[in-house]
Design an enzyme around this catalytic site. Structure first.
Site, PDB file in Angstrom:
ATOM      1  CD  GLU A   1      -2.286   1.368   2.857  1.00 38.97           C
ATOM      2  OE1 GLU A   1      -2.427   2.497   3.367  1.00 38.97           O
ATOM      3  OE2 GLU A   1      -2.601   0.308   3.444  1.00 38.97           O
TER       4      GLU A   1
ATOM      5  CE  LYS B   1      -5.570   2.089   8.117  1.00 44.18           C
ATOM      6  NZ  LYS B   1      -4.780   2.967   7.216  1.00 44.18           N
TER       7      LYS B   1
END
Length: 239
Positions: free
Chosen positions: A57, A146
């Site tokens: 990421e 998340k």
């Protein structure tokens, strides 16, 4: 580039390619890259790939993040599953998806980011913390939620508590995930782990010891394999 999420064309050997979600859950790690330069970022990615971690990421806090995504896509192609992090606007979704991102991560919940990510056929991972935020993100269309910062609110115990009333949620804890806490998060129900400096060790790159990142990558994958094997239901033996 077609979306991994929806793509179902056969490979040359007739097998089906993984979707983004399948890749994330199989590998079980989303390393969060917050490098200070493109060179540092490349060194981190190379070291992680050497350790078998094929997901990264790239956060929007990295200088030239969009250009870095393009470079990584051109260099590694389908070998590396790219995501964009710290994405907080629909415009950033457009820019990072065009650059090669297959999943979009935010530290907080932005419905317009979730909507634009879904519109582009990519995987949406907004951030949330409270039960209200988590279920709101899920109902807004998130593929995963998340939980950030996970360690600041009880770690694995908090994750388990969230899943009690909301077992349908697919949670990815981030913030305070380490080799020491990885097993507890997985046993609490995490679908994958968002890992920062414990794996993305910029000091190791600066010191000229990228092999530390490779070794840590291998260690995380061993923990994941061991925990998953232990959690797998025992197969019944017919007699």
């Amino acid at each position: 580039m077609p979306s991994r999420e929806g793509r179902r064309e056969s490979r040359d050997d007739g097998t089906m390619p993984e979707t983004t979600q399948q890749t994330i859950e199989r590998i079980g790690l989303i390393p969060v890259l917050r490098a200070r330069s493109e060179g540092q970022a490349h060194a981190v990615v190379q070291a992680m790939i050497a350790g078998g971690v094929m997901v990264v990421e790239v956060t929007m806090t990295v200088p030239g993040a969009v250009d870095l995504l393009k470079t990584l896509r051109n260099e590694y192609g389908e070998k590396l599953l790219l995501g964009a992090g710290t994405v907080t606007t629909a415009a950033e979704v457009e820019a990072t998806v065009d650059a090669g991102a297959e999943f979009i991560v935010s530290p907080s919940l932005h419905p317009e980011v979730v909507a634009k990510t879904r519109e582009r056929g990519k995987v949406s991972i907004p951030g949330a913390l409270t039960p209200t935020e988590a279920i709101t993100a899920w109902r807004a269309g998130a593929h995963y939620v998340k939980i950030f910062p996970a360690s600041a609110v009880g770690g694995a115990a908090y994750l388990k508590a969230l899943l009690a009333p909301f077992p349908e949620l697919k949670l990815i804890p981030t913030g305070g995930v380490t080799l020491q806490t990885a097993e507890s998060f997985l046993r609490a129900g995490a679908k994958a782990l968002g890992v920062g400096s414990d794996l993305v060790d910029l000091a190791a790159i600066d010191a000229g010891t990228p092999e530390k990142i490779t070794e840590t990558s291998l260690a995380y994958l061993r923990v994941l394999a061991e925990v998953r094997d232990a959690m797998r239901p025992a197969q019944r033996v017919e007699v």
